[in-house]
Design a protein around this motif. Sequence first.
Motif, short mmCIF file in Angstrom:
data_model
loop_
_atom_site.label_atom_id
_atom_site.label_comp_id
_atom_site.label_asym_id
_atom_site.label_seq_id
_atom_site.Cartn_x
_atom_site.Cartn_y
_atom_site.Cartn_z
N TYR A 125 0.83 -1.20 0.00
CA TYR A 125 0.00 0.00 0.00
C TYR A 125 0.87 1.26 0.00
CZ TYR A 125 -4.70 -1.98 0.60
OH TYR A 125 -5.91 -2.61 0.40
N ALA A 126 1.98 1.23 0.73
CA ALA A 126 2.88 2.38 0.75
C ALA A 126 3.35 2.69 -0.67
CB ALA A 126 4.06 2.13 1.67
N HIS A 127 3.66 1.65 -1.43
CA HIS A 127 4.08 1.84 -2.82
C HIS A 127 2.95 2.43 -3.64
CE1 HIS A 127 6.20 1.07 -6.59
NE2 HIS A 127 5.08 0.56 -7.05
N THR A 128 1.76 1.88 -3.50
CA THR A 128 0.61 2.35 -4.27
C THR A 128 0.26 3.79 -3.94
OG1 THR A 128 -0.31 0.11 -4.41
CG2 THR A 128 -1.84 1.94 -4.74
N LEU A 129 0.32 4.13 -2.64
CA LEU A 129 -0.05 5.46 -2.19
C LEU A 129 1.11 6.45 -2.24
CD1 LEU A 129 -2.20 4.40 0.90
CD2 LEU A 129 -3.02 5.07 -1.36
N LYS A 130 2.24 5.96 -2.81
CA LYS A 130 3.43 6.81 -3.00
C LYS A 130 3.95 7.39 -1.67
CE LYS A 130 2.34 8.11 -7.80
NZ LYS A 130 1.98 6.74 -8.04
N ARG A 131 4.02 6.50 -0.66
CA ARG A 131 4.58 6.86 0.64
C ARG A 131 5.98 6.24 0.78
NH1 ARG A 131 2.05 8.90 4.70
NH2 ARG A 131 3.38 7.75 6.14
N LYS A 132 6.85 6.93 1.48
CA LYS A 132 8.20 6.44 1.68
C LYS A 132 8.32 5.55 2.90
CE LYS A 132 10.49 10.35 -0.58
NZ LYS A 132 11.47 11.48 -0.43
#
Length: 253
Positions: free
Chosen positions: A95-102
């Motif tokens: 989800y972090a990847h999908t939501l563009k979170r580091k």
Amino acid sequence: MTARTLFHALALPLIAAMALAGPLRATAEAGDFIGVVELFTSQGCSSCPPADAELAKMADKGNVLALSYHVDYWNYLGWVDTLASKASTERQYGYAHTLKRKNVYTPQAVVNGRDHANGADPAAVNALINKLSAIDEGLNVTVDAAYDNDGLTISIGEGEGKADIVVVYFDDSNTVDITRGENAGSTITYRHSVRDIETVGMWNGTAKSLTLPASVLSAKAGTGCAILLQVVGRDGSPGAILGAAMITSDETG
């Protein structure tokens, strides 16, 4: 015209005992659910108990499909989460990847696979559910699920796009005495804790139906399951949830 997502919660014997059960007396109760909330939490996180309590309220209220994923990256603090799994941690990083979170954090509540908020802030989570529904990013594809002695039948309605059919197996309730770590001395009851996740099919916008044999379900950990119609990236990262259904356990005797 898109159909409003319809969830069917069915009363049935424990999934773990399905293979041994006789004829079922399952009662169907249909209702409109307003979203899917996936909480990423940990027994070793001092900020998580308020979020766990809020998720329990959602599960009890019944208008949200509420799932609790226990991550394993806080285990080094002195308490190994008894419900944690690598799969839950990987899902959160996806989800972090999908939501563009580091980075990732707990307690994180992901709503409809599209956005996130602090899971301990019910106002923020509810505002996100309402916002996504208002801009047509709610649950817009009909997903129905029913169980009988032959197994679990999943029916997906028509819609737009492509998505995976994902089954998430969970326990209705787990009470844990925590003796070490940041929550040492606490006894916490967790609701809808995820035990396993698997992809069982694909959907391409046309109506589809499939059945999972009862023997497959009886081999899985958990006493209930959620069916998510979810967009998944080429790298396997989870994305938008287009529709969902839930089967919950309730021994009918």
